[in-house]
Design a protein around this motif. Structure first.
Motif, PDB file in Angstrom:
ATOM      1  N   ALA A 159       0.863  -1.179   0.000  1.00 54.62           N
ATOM      2  CA  ALA A 159       0.000   0.000   0.000  1.00 54.62           C
ATOM      3  C   ALA A 159       0.899   1.228   0.000  1.00 54.62           C
ATOM      4  O   ALA A 159       1.807   1.337   0.814  1.00 54.62           O
ATOM      5  N   SER A 160       0.632   2.144  -0.923  1.00 55.37           N
ATOM      6  CA  SER A 160       1.437   3.366  -1.031  1.00 55.37           C
ATOM      7  C   SER A 160       0.531   4.580  -1.071  1.00 55.37           C
ATOM      8  O   SER A 160      -0.544   4.539  -1.666  1.00 55.37           O
ATOM      9  N   VAL A 161       0.985   5.652  -0.452  1.00 54.46           N
ATOM     10  CA  VAL A 161       0.338   6.946  -0.626  1.00 54.46           C
ATOM     11  C   VAL A 161       1.159   7.686  -1.670  1.00 54.46           C
ATOM     12  O   VAL A 161       2.370   7.841  -1.519  1.00 54.46           O
ATOM     13  N   GLN A 162       0.466   8.084  -2.737  1.00 55.36           N
ATOM     14  CA  GLN A 162       1.139   8.784  -3.830  1.00 55.36           C
ATOM     15  C   GLN A 162       0.488  10.138  -4.051  1.00 55.36           C
ATOM     16  O   GLN A 162      -0.717  10.294  -3.861  1.00 55.36           O
ATOM     17  N   ARG A 163       1.305  11.087  -4.463  1.00 53.50           N
ATOM     18  CA  ARG A 163       0.819  12.419  -4.816  1.00 53.50           C
ATOM     19  C   ARG A 163       1.573  12.872  -6.053  1.00 53.50           C
ATOM     20  O   ARG A 163       2.798  12.899  -6.051  1.00 53.50           O
ATOM     21  N   GLN A 164       0.833  13.186  -7.105  1.00 58.65           N
ATOM     22  CA  GLN A 164       1.400  13.677  -8.364  1.00 58.65           C
ATOM     23  C   GLN A 164       2.498  12.754  -8.880  1.00 58.65           C
ATOM     24  O   GLN A 164       3.562  13.197  -9.295  1.00 58.65           O
ATOM     25  N   GLY A 165       2.253  11.439  -8.810  1.00 58.34           N
ATOM     26  CA  GLY A 165       3.193  10.466  -9.333  1.00 58.34           C
ATOM     27  C   GLY A 165       4.362  10.135  -8.434  1.00 58.34           C
ATOM     28  O   GLY A 165       5.205   9.313  -8.781  1.00 58.34           O
ATOM     29  N   THR A 166       4.436  10.756  -7.262  1.00 56.16           N
ATOM     30  CA  THR A 166       5.533  10.514  -6.327  1.00 56.16           C
ATOM     31  C   THR A 166       5.026   9.683  -5.156  1.00 56.16           C
ATOM     32  O   THR A 166       4.018  10.028  -4.535  1.00 56.16           O
ATOM     33  N   THR A 167       5.710   8.588  -4.857  1.00 58.12           N
ATOM     34  CA  THR A 167       5.356   7.756  -3.718  1.00 58.12           C
ATOM     35  C   THR A 167       5.905   8.399  -2.456  1.00 58.12           C
ATOM     36  O   THR A 167       7.108   8.639  -2.341  1.00 58.12           O
ATOM     37  N   LEU A 168       5.010   8.676  -1.497  1.00 58.19           N
ATOM     38  CA  LEU A 168       5.402   9.341  -0.264  1.00 58.19           C
ATOM     39  C   LEU A 168       5.702   8.356   0.853  1.00 58.19           C
ATOM     40  O   LEU A 168       6.568   8.605   1.685  1.00 58.19           O
ATOM     41  N   VAL A 169       4.973   7.247   0.899  1.00 60.79           N
ATOM     42  CA  VAL A 169       5.193   6.226   1.923  1.00 60.79           C
ATOM     43  C   VAL A 169       4.596   4.912   1.419  1.00 60.79           C
ATOM     44  O   VAL A 169       3.596   4.917   0.701  1.00 60.79           O
ATOM     45  N   THR A 170       5.234   3.792   1.782  1.00 59.80           N
ATOM     46  CA  THR A 170       4.759   2.469   1.383  1.00 59.80           C
ATOM     47  C   THR A 170       4.804   1.541   2.583  1.00 59.80           C
ATOM     48  O   THR A 170       5.762   1.573   3.361  1.00 59.80           O
ATOM     49  N   ARG A 171       3.774   0.697   2.710  1.00 56.39           N
ATOM     50  CA  ARG A 171       3.725  -0.321   3.754  1.00 56.39           C
ATOM     51  C   ARG A 171       3.383  -1.660   3.117  1.00 56.39           C
ATOM     52  O   ARG A 171       2.570  -1.730   2.201  1.00 56.39           O
ATOM     53  N   ARG A 172       3.990  -2.708   3.629  1.00 61.27           N
ATOM     54  CA  ARG A 172       3.734  -4.069   3.163  1.00 61.27           C
ATOM     55  C   ARG A 172       2.647  -4.669   4.054  1.00 61.27           C
ATOM     56  O   ARG A 172       2.600  -4.428   5.245  1.00 61.27           O
ATOM     57  N   PHE A 173       1.761  -5.484   3.428  1.00 64.82           N
ATOM     58  CA  PHE A 173       0.779  -6.213   4.222  1.00 64.82           C
ATOM     59  C   PHE A 173       0.508  -7.559   3.574  1.00 64.82           C
ATOM     60  O   PHE A 173       0.803  -7.777   2.405  1.00 64.82           O
ATOM     61  N   VAL A 174      -0.034  -8.474   4.367  1.00 65.89           N
ATOM     62  CA  VAL A 174      -0.257  -9.845   3.915  1.00 65.89           C
ATOM     63  C   VAL A 174      -1.743 -10.177   3.990  1.00 65.89           C
ATOM     64  O   VAL A 174      -2.391  -9.896   5.001  1.00 65.89           O
ATOM     65  N   VAL A 175      -2.245 -10.769   2.926  1.00 62.50           N
ATOM     66  CA  VAL A 175      -3.607 -11.284   2.904  1.00 62.50           C
ATOM     67  C   VAL A 175      -3.484 -12.805   2.993  1.00 62.50           C
ATOM     68  O   VAL A 175      -2.802 -13.428   2.189  1.00 62.50           O
ATOM     69  N   SER A 176      -4.108 -13.360   4.015  1.00 62.40           N
ATOM     70  CA  SER A 176      -4.056 -14.815   4.183  1.00 62.40           C
ATOM     71  C   SER A 176      -5.480 -15.364   4.243  1.00 62.40           C
ATOM     72  O   SER A 176      -6.439 -14.635   4.485  1.00 62.40           O
ATOM     73  N   MET A 177      -5.588 -16.648   4.053  1.00 62.95           N
ATOM     74  CA  MET A 177      -6.912 -17.293   4.094  1.00 62.95           C
ATOM     75  C   MET A 177      -7.363 -17.428   5.549  1.00 62.95           C
ATOM     76  O   MET A 177      -6.557 -17.437   6.456  1.00 62.95           O
ATOM     77  N   ARG A 178      -8.668 -17.554   5.723  1.00 64.80           N
ATOM     78  CA  ARG A 178      -9.216 -17.708   7.069  1.00 64.80           C
ATOM     79  C   ARG A 178      -8.798 -19.002   7.700  1.00 64.80           C
ATOM     80  O   ARG A 178      -8.520 -19.970   7.193  1.00 64.80           O
TER      81      ARG A 178
END
Length: 102
Positions: free
Chosen positions: A83-102
């Motif tokens: 997940a990244s927050v971007q403004r005018q094509g520039t990435t300001l911050v990125t975080r990794r996350f995991v989607v797993s099954m129930r």
């Protein structure tokens, strides 16, 4: 050189003003919530979700007074995402996350 240094400093200042948190991580089948603090300026900011190979899964415009964005994981394959927050094509911050099954 001074122009390059100025641009690098401007990008660094923008990046430190933005915060992004992810909960729950890993998701274990639940929707993922993103806490977003854009600091003093938020015009043109977007939350961009990418899979592990860099394909854009979703882009959501961020608005004033929207401290939380939600991502339904129902249709997503288990794995790592970014997940990244971007403004005018520039990435300001990125975080990794995991989607797993129930």
């Amino acid at each position: 050189w001074s122009h390059i240094e100025f641009l690098a400093r401007l990008v660094a200042e923008q990046a430190t003003a933005v915060e992004l948190s992810v909960f729950p991580n890993p998701s274990k089948g639940a929707d993922v919530q993103f806490g977003v603090d854009l600091g003093s300026s938020n015009s043109g900011a977007a939350l961009v979700i990418q899979n592990a190979v860099g394909q854009k899964i979703r882009t959501t415009a961020l608005r004033t007074g929207q401290p939380v964005a939600r991502l339904a994981t129902e249709g997503l394959a288990p794995g790592m995402y970014f997940a990244s927050v971007q403004r005018q094509g520039t990435t300001l911050v990125t975080r990794r996350f995991v989607v797993s099954m129930r």
